[in-house]
Design an enzyme around this catalytic site. Structure first.
Site, PDB file in Angstrom:
ATOM      1  N   LEU A  54      -9.542  21.256  28.755  1.00 37.42           N
ATOM      2  CA  LEU A  54      -9.017  22.279  29.650  1.00 37.42           C
ATOM      3  C   LEU A  54      -7.506  22.300  29.472  1.00 37.42           C
ATOM      4  O   LEU A  54      -6.884  21.251  29.253  1.00 37.42           O
ATOM      5  CB  LEU A  54      -9.357  21.958  31.115  1.00 37.42           C
ATOM      6  CG  LEU A  54     -10.832  21.881  31.504  1.00 37.42           C
ATOM      7  CD1 LEU A  54     -10.965  21.468  32.971  1.00 37.42           C
ATOM      8  CD2 LEU A  54     -11.524  23.209  31.261  1.00 37.42           C
ATOM      9  N   ASP A  55      -6.914  23.483  29.553  1.00 38.68           N
ATOM     10  CA  ASP A  55      -5.456  23.557  29.521  1.00 38.68           C
ATOM     11  C   ASP A  55      -4.886  22.638  30.591  1.00 38.68           C
ATOM     12  O   ASP A  55      -5.500  22.444  31.653  1.00 38.68           O
ATOM     13  CB  ASP A  55      -4.981  24.985  29.787  1.00 38.68           C
ATOM     14  CG  ASP A  55      -5.349  25.953  28.674  1.00 38.68           C
ATOM     15  OD1 ASP A  55      -5.754  25.488  27.591  1.00 38.68           O
ATOM     16  OD2 ASP A  55      -5.245  27.175  28.911  1.00 38.68           O
ATOM     17  N   ARG A  56      -3.723  22.091  30.334  1.00 41.60           N
ATOM     18  CA  ARG A  56      -3.114  21.159  31.283  1.00 41.60           C
ATOM     19  C   ARG A  56      -3.019  21.767  32.689  1.00 41.60           C
ATOM     20  O   ARG A  56      -3.225  21.072  33.687  1.00 41.60           O
ATOM     21  CB  ARG A  56      -1.718  20.762  30.791  1.00 41.60           C
ATOM     22  CG  ARG A  56      -1.036  19.749  31.694  1.00 41.60           C
ATOM     23  CD  ARG A  56       0.234  19.221  31.070  1.00 41.60           C
ATOM     24  NE  ARG A  56       0.766  18.107  31.840  1.00 41.60           N
ATOM     25  CZ  ARG A  56       1.632  17.210  31.365  1.00 41.60           C
ATOM     26  NH1 ARG A  56       2.049  17.300  30.115  1.00 41.60           N
ATOM     27  NH2 ARG A  56       2.061  16.224  32.130  1.00 41.60           N
TER      28      ARG A  56
END
Length: 222
Positions: A54-56
């Site tokens: 997942l994106d940060r």
């Protein structure tokens, strides 16, 4: 400041399912999700492997492998379509009741940004998702999204390219200084890497801006 303990939804000897906090890296480095999961399991040297990212800035449900074989099996499921991911997002604008987005995306590694393009070329890959609008309020819409491909920043880029930027996503067109990015990994469905049993896990986002604008709709999803 140390990170707070990560929430575990399920664990066994092969997998761990957790709720990734927004702002935490998915990858195995200091402060990343694998390290937090090891701490929660009380196994600081245990095998915990990231199998999807997942994106940060994005929070929500993640599954991690607790063996090399489990990581390989879950990776195969992502390749053959047996691994299903659904997200929730709050977008600015008025999307259709439901729809599908098909685009060619180009990732610019230098800018660390993804773009919709019209022709095939270097670093260009097809991207596909489907969505359903769940609720609308004050110019915003809560949408449920199913990914059919897993490109970097795919949801953020595809919605923004249609003048439907995600709330809080300044990288892709949101201009107001208000909430954090409104994208959440809501549901994961896959087969257990050892038993083959179908498994599904879900978690709704916390009641903070802008999710708190859609509390009733989110409660119905719980």
């Amino acid at each position: 400041m140390e990170n707070e303990p990560i929430q575990l939804l399920y664990t066994d000897k092969r997998i761990a399912v957790c709720v990734k906090p927004a702002g935490v890296l998915s990858t195995d480095e200091p402060g990343g999700v694998p390290e937090l999961v090891r701490a929660a399991l009380g196994q600081p040297d245990g095998c915990v492997r990231t199998v999807h990212r997942l994106d940060r800035v994005v929070g929500g449900v993640m599954v991690l492998a607790r063996s090399v074989r489990a990581a390989s099996e879950l990776g195969k499921q992502m390749q053959d379509g047996g691994f299903q991911k659904e997200y929730l997002a709050v977008v600015h604008g008025s999307p259709a009741g439901e729809g599908r987005m098909e685009d060619l995306l180009r990732r610019d590694a230098r800018e660390r940004k993804t773009y919709v393009v019209s022709e095939q070329g270097k670093d260009v890959r097809p991207a596909s998702l489907s969505y359903k609008t769940i609720a609308r309020r004050d110019g915003l819409a809560l949408v449920s999204i199913r990914l059919h491909t897993g490109r970097t920043n795919q949801i953020r880029c595809q919605f923004a390219s249609r003048d439907l930027p995600l709330v809080g996503d300044r990288k892709y067109g949101w201009t107001e200084d208000s909430c954090g990015i409104a994208l959440w990994s809501h549901t994961l469905s896959f087969r257990h890497p050892e038993t083959g049993e179908p498994m599904s896990f879900a978690c709704t986002p916390p009641s903070v801006c802008p999710w708190d604008e859609f509390e009733t709709a989110l409660e119905e999803l719980s």
